[in-house]
Write an enzyme that holds these catalytic residues in place. Structure first.
Site, PDB file in Angstrom:
ATOM      1  N   ARG A   1       0.823  -1.211   0.000  1.00  0.00           N
ATOM      2  CA  ARG A   1       0.000   0.000   0.000  1.00  0.00           C
ATOM      3  C   ARG A   1       0.856   1.260   0.000  1.00  0.00           C
ATOM      4  NH1 ARG A   1      -5.561   1.778   0.743  1.00  0.00           N
ATOM      5  NH2 ARG A   1      -6.282  -0.360   0.561  1.00  0.00           N
TER       6      ARG A   1
ATOM      7  N   GLU B   1      -9.387   6.354   7.069  1.00  0.00           N
ATOM      8  CA  GLU B   1      -7.958   6.570   6.860  1.00  0.00           C
ATOM      9  C   GLU B   1      -7.587   7.841   6.087  1.00  0.00           C
ATOM     10  OE1 GLU B   1      -7.978   2.576   5.250  1.00  0.00           O
ATOM     11  OE2 GLU B   1      -6.107   2.210   6.297  1.00  0.00           O
TER      12      GLU B   1
END
Lengths: 778, 487
Positions: A325, A730
């Site tokens: 990620r 997030e």
């Protein structure tokens, strides 16, 4: 029902897109909200404590626990030998993470044994009586140490490649190389890990565990115990914070409690002390990014190559997807015509690092911002100008392809940034700051406006599924259950809004119930910001099924067409008649209509081929931008955040106030990561910042003195998500980067903005001062 | 001699002798009384999740203060009123204005820190009808929240201040009755509580304290327990006997005299704050940065000195002021310059049977300069990387008196004597200051640890001398979060 008491309402209480309070707010403020340590304790409850390694890397020569066992009140001591089936709690099935060390320890703080005693105090004291002989082995606890030792990777690295950086880099008019280091982060959820296991008959066990991933606790306990998942029920009503720290890290406590509970046939609770929690559980990965940039005199990027080395700790845990990620987000909001990124998930003799809000994304994204900053100073322009120059374009521009070959199809970053630039009066303030700095010998100011683009979906495609269970009882009350967990983010509230909206009933009618593996199976972690997207849709699907049955039943009974049936606030229109919801439900019950449904959802469109580095890993992107102004003290490196403005995209918000709370909290947490939160290991590989006395998360007085947060109200998800909303957990975390960049500008002022300060994170007062000194010396 | 302590817990009067000397209030509430609204977040007085209010009589006046139940020993709570979060809502369940504001403003997310925030806000709300943002922040320095980013909580504090205590308020309403009850509970005789052979001793007077310490060589003296509390919760040390002194009014005297200020060893930071802020503003500003409000409500300046820590905040600031320490024992008292008390790391000039009785700060002369600088990773509620005091008197533009002392730079709080020597008699100019800066290398050889590297400490200390010079010459440039607010 007596129809005279029925007064039709125009609207319901608590539909989607309304600012409802957190469902537990009343209980939070009265102290009535029950966390696992608050549950009335079962009779005969025993307490566990951990016996931890005090070496970073060593063979276990002998482990003498006789004195531990001999302490009055100690019931038993558990070691690896007591694990009934497999001594492994690796969440990815890598078999690299023993529950208790057997022949060697690989980090300071690794569990070697556990003590079970009558009280927690006895257990904790007894755990210190172990006599353990070690033979030390060479250890390295940081990235540089791992690189120097040629350390192995904990998992196969990933490469993203597009275009021809190998040749285009050389052709670029300008080049520069650099190294950027960004620190890790402790979750510091206020409630430490905890697990309570109550043995049942046969192989059964019930577990209450502070976890974001009950299904995985169930799976790991089954694996360790050698029992099937159907014997294990894992429950969690709420956590006192999670932030990713309770995605896999709760497994060990649940497994230990279960082993002891089944062995002794008594209830057993494990609640580590804060220091043990911080020592024995994983954190955010820190990274070292080595980069090579090709660009032109205008500041337009031609080619980027970078290696992302990460401190993963002794085992893989989630380090694969986390470092992946990071690579997925190293483009930040920018189009790189030619690019090659490689991860280096390094093994270190430290606790295994794990998920943390953003999951590697923030580390990748801030590296992308460093690229921009470095180029901006090289060409002598405001970094914001370079940002705008390199933004992804709109479809058809030829500037939409990510390094992982997914098109950015829903790009709104230019508009978000433009609006924020305008509303904050950025240009005038930047000018004023430059003027101020000319006349201020000690204090210097900085300002930065940074963008966020964050991909939503688990990159592991299988995790993008969810289930929900909805019962409508024959009194018209509704019972809601789903696979998502509540850690403060307001998920339960939002999903209840979905259900209220689906049935068009007041939300008071919807009872939100504790997450349990017994009601909804095979759930994914509440992580990747996906909680509402997935569980909201699953709940919607359950409601849809029940509503469909009700419509069919009503149409048949009242003899109207199904199109003549409409759900209105707390009632149903049937032809020309309006019947209260309760009454319809009651009639449906007597007509033997099934009033319960299991809902299901899987995210469409997504796929990912890790080996090829190609695919469509994200369903959509969430966007945002923040602008921060800071003042630094060039004598001490201390600083204050004077003002922050945020404009953030949550699509069509399901609950604007809860979303704003997520944004504010995420920003401050992100700012903490980049400023005062510093993890510090000593030469022996011991983490020395393992409590709030030494590890400093932001306080109320650290938040920006002026703090304006707005939602991009015009935004709507291009994809048909629940209510066209977007994930919010997030993405706003990375808004904190504007503080870091503003600090950097303030530092740059001491050398008249000619040199990129190359400040590393966290920018503690010490790092700020040392950067000032470095620039002064140049 | 009595074997019990007595206190009021919410509404209930409790008499108990069934506790160990280091049993914490938090464990007592959660385990013995099942009052689980009060949470354990860190067990070291840093996060505030365990905040409860403790009401006590101060000079006949009932004062409620937020404290950290996790490091507060039960034995220190004789004749107090302990108020937990469960006591706030009305009998019919109606929320207290502070609670209601937290709900309305979305001040809770995960909710685990929330009871502690509610209690801190409640303490503020009782004490201050219209707190400024700065005062709210200061009141919340000892409460960590990881979810909200605090903005919603600050707004809740502001909303709560729109309503004022009514007769039905759980604390405010019964003030006089509670005061009378506490008066009745206060013991003038020595209390000794023994459990499993370990003793908590509450001397009835300072004379009794002298006697107890003379007889009990292994005593641990506990005032605010903001340090000793951690010996128990973190190091799991056994302390026996524990001699509590926080209840002794004789040690809580704070007097501004003609020649200076006398601070009894039992005076808490909070109790000293107003007076010291007025008399020596720089020192008051330092107090506002020590711990959180809960720690300041419990911790004492006397304890900060007595424990001999090299990183205590007040000793270097006090040494620069020329403070004098008084120790007392059954044999009498003796005094010394504060700096002489610190002999070496872990070693102080305190004999068995002696205790710190008081501290005396001479009034700084009118035209003298004094400053305190604290350097820490986080501005508030952090332990110093370095903390120092600078005192200067000039005569005809030259240095007549200079005292510089730092904590965090050596094994004890220590004077920078080489720097002082380099400055003495010299004209107070930038050139003199620059010339003196390198002398810090002779004075200090600091360590590298998680708070700072040795290089940073050394560089900063030198820079702070320069800052002091700027400040004394009207060129002060300092970060101020609320530059408009009065210090």
């Amino acid at each position: 029902m007596d129809k005279t008491t029925f007064s039709p309402a125009a609207t319901i209480k608590g539909p989607m897109h309304s600012s409802l309070r957190h469902d537990s707010a009343h209980k939070h403020v009265t102290g009535a909200a029950e966390y696992i340590d608050d549950i009335p304790e079962p009779a005969g409850l025993l307490h566990g404590a951990l016996g931890l390694s005090d070496r970073a890397h060593a063979e276990l020569i002998s482990v003498d626990l006789s004195e531990v066992a001999a302490q009055p009140g100690v019931i038993c001591v558990l070691t690896a030998k007591d694990v009934p089936s497999v001594n492994d709690i690796s969440s990815g099935g890598w078999h690299d993470e023993p529950l208790m060390a057997e022949t060697k320890v690989e980090f300071h703080g690794q569990v070697i044994f556990a003590v079970i005693a009558e009280t927690r105090d006895i257990a904790r004291r007894a755990a210190r009586k172990a006599k353990i002989e070690y033979r030390d082995l060479p250890h390295w606890s940081d990235i540089d140490g791992a690189l120097a030792a040629n350390a192995p990777c904990v998992i196969e690295p990933m490469v993203l490649h597009r275009g021809a950086p190998e040749t285009e880099m050389d052709k670029a008019p300008r080049r520069l190389q650099g190294t950027f280091r960004v620190g890790g982060q402790e979750h510091f959820y206020l409630e430490s890990h905890i697990a309570l296991a109550i043995p049942g008959e046969d192989d059964e066990v019930s577990i209450w565990c502070s976890t974001q991933h009950p299904s995985e606790v169930q799976h790991i306990v089954g694996h360790v115990m050698g029992i099937p998942s159907n014997a294990i029920t894992v429950n969690v009503r709420r956590m006192g914070g999670g932030f990713g720290g309770k995605e896999t890290q709760g497994n060990q406590f649940a497994a230990l409690a279960t082993i002891a509970a089944k062995k002794l046939n008594r209830a057993v609770k494990f609640r580590p002390d804060r220091d043990e929690d911080m020592t024995a559980t994983g954190k955010r990965h820190d990274f070292r990014v080595d980069y090579d940039l090709g660009f032109d005199d205008e500041g337009r990027i031609h080619a980027v190559e970078a290696t992302f080395a990460a401190r993963c700790g002794f085992s893989a845990d989630l380090s694969g997807p986390v470092t992946d990620r990071a690579l997925f987000h190293a483009d930040s909001s920018y189009f790189y015509p030619h690019v090659r990124f490689a991860s280096k998930p390094l093994k270190t003799h430290t606790v295994s690092n794990t998920a943390f809000r953003g999951f590697g994304g923030p580390q990748g994204l801030i590296a992308g911002e460093r690229f921009i900053e470095d180029i901006a100073y090289a060409v002598g322009k405001d970094p914001l100008e370079i940002r705008k120059l390199n933004f992804y374009g709109q479809p058809g521009s030829g500037r939409t392809l990510t390094p992982y070959h997914q098109e950015v199809a829903d790009n709104i970053i230019a508009r978000v940034v433009a609006e924020l630039e305008e509303s904050t009066d950025y240009q005038a303030r930047r000018k004023a700051i430059i003027a101020y700095n000319k006349t201020s010998p000690v204090l210097r100011k900085g300002i930065a406006l940074t963008p966020v683009k964050f991909g939503i979906s688990f990159t592991m495609t299988a995790f993008n599924q969810a289930g929900a269970l909805v019962h409508v009882y024959n009194d018209g009350s509704i019972h809601l259950n789903h696979g998502g967990t509540e850690m403060g983010q307001g998920l339960y509230t939002k999903v209840a809004q979905v259900v209220a909206d689906a049935f068009k009933v007041d939300i008071d009618r919807v009872k939100i119930t504790a997450t349990t593996t017994g009601k909804v199976p095979n759930t994914s972690a509440t992580a990747a910001s996906s909680g509402t997207d997935l569980n909201g849709m699953a709940a919607w699907d359950a409601c849809r099924q029940i509503k469909a049955r009700l419509v069919t039943f009503v149409a048949e009974t009242w003899k109207v067409a199904e199109t003549e049936v409409e759900f209105l606030p707390n009632r149903i229109r049937i032809g020309a008649e309006e019947v209260p919801f309760n009454e319809v439900i009651r009639k449906a019950y007597f007509a033997r209509i099934q009033l319960s449904a299991a809902g299901f959802y899987k995210t469409p469109k997504i796929h990912w081929d890790r080996k090829a580095g190609r695919g469509h890993p994200f369903y959509y992107f969430a966007y945002g931008a923040s602008c921060s102004e800071v003042t630094i003290d060039t004598l001490t490196g201390e600083y204050l955040v004077d003002r922050t403005d945020i404009l953030h995209d949550v699509g069509r918000s399901l609950n604007p106030d809860i979303d704003k709370g997520q944004i504010e909290g995420a920003f401050v947490q992100g700012m903490g990561w980049l400023t005062t939160e510093e993890l510090w290991w000593d030469g022996k590989g011991r983490l020395r910042t393992h409590a709030p006395s030494t590890y400093k998360i932001p306080l109320a007085s650290d938040r920006p003195k002026v703090f304006n947060v707005r939602l991009a109200e015009w935004s709507e998800n291009a994809e048909p998500t629940i209510g066209r909303s977007k994930a919010v957990g997030e993405p706003p975390f990375m808004l904190g980067i504007s503080v870091f960049e503003a600090l950097s500008m303030a530092v740059a002022s001491v050398a008249d903005y000619r040199i990129c300060p190359r400040l590393d994170a966290p920018a503690t007062p010490e790092r700020v001062l040392m950067a000032v000194e470095r620039l002064k010396a140049l | 001699m009595s074997g019990c302590i007595r206190f009021i817990l919410n509404e209930q009067e409790i008499e108990t002798g069934d506790f160990g000397p280091t049993d914490t209030l938090l464990d007592y509430l959660r385990l013995n009384r099942r009052l689980t609204g009060t949470k354990e977040g860190c067990a070291e007085g840093d996060c505030g999740a365990c905040t409860v209010l403790v009401g006590r009589l101060v000079g006949g006046r009932l004062v409620y203060e937020g404290v950290n139940a996790c490091i507060r020993f039960l034995g220190s709570l004789n004749a107090t009123h302990i108020v937990t979060v469960e006591h706030l809502a009305a009998k019919d369940g109606a929320l207290h204005p502070v609670q209601k504001a937290m709900v309305d403003c979305h001040g809770s997310q995960c909710g685990f820190c929330t009871p502690g925030f509610v209690m801190s806000l409640y303490g503020l709300w009782l004490a201050n009808p219209k707190p400024s943002r700065e005062e709210i922040e200061r009141a919340l320095q000892g409460n960590l929240c990881r979810c909200t980013g605090y903005e919603a909580i600050i707004k809740a504090a502001e909303q709560a201040s729109l309503s004022r205590p009514s007769a039905s308020d759980p604390v405010y309403g019964g003030h006089e009755k509670v005061a009378a009850r506490l008066e009745a509970l206060a013991a003038s005789e020595t209390v000794v509580v023994e459990k499993d052979g370990e003793r908590a001793i509450l001397p009835g007077s300072v004379a009794e304290l002298c006697r107890v310490l003379a007889e009990e060589a292994k005593s641990t003296i506990v005032a605010g327990s903001t340090d000793t509390g951690l010996w128990v919760t973190k190091q799991m040390r056994k302390l026996d006997p524990v001699v509590f002194i926080n209840h002794l009014p004789e040690l809580q005297q704070l007097e501004v005299r003609d020649d200076g200020i006398r601070i009894g060893a039992g005076v808490t930071y909070a109790a000293a704050f107003d007076t010291l802020s007025r008399e020596i503003p720089a020192f008051g500003a330092l107090i506002a940065r020590i711990g959180g409000q809960q720690v300041r409500n419990m911790g004492t300046i006397g304890g900060n000195i007595a424990n001999g820590s090299p990183i205590g905040d007040t000793p270097p600031a006090l040494i620069a002021l020329g403070a004098i320490l008084t120790l007392r024992s059954a044999a009498g008292t003796r005094t010394m310059p504060l700096e002489s008390y610190f002999i070496a790391y872990g070693k102080q000039d305190r004999n068995p049977g002696e205790f710190v009785e008081s501290l005396f700060i001479p009034h700084p002369p009118k035209d003298s300069h004094y400053a305190v600088y604290k350097i820490s990773k986080r501005r508030d509620e952090d332990i110093s990387a370095a903390c120092g005091g600078f005192f200067l008197e000039l005569e005809a533009g030259s240095v007549k008196t200079v005292r510089i002392a730092f904590g965090g730079m050596a094994g004890t709080p220590k004077r920078a004597s080489a720097v002082e020597a380099a400055l003495m008699g010299q004209p107070w100019t930038e050139a003199t200051v620059k010339a003196a800066q390198p002398a810090f290398d002779a004075d200090y050889q600091p360590l590298t640890d998680w708070r700072a590297t040795a290089e940073y400490r050394q560089l900063t200390v030198k820079n702070l001398l320069y800052r002091f010079f700027l400040e004394t010459t009207g060129q002060k440039q300092e970060l101020q979060r609320y530059p408009d607010a009065a210090e």
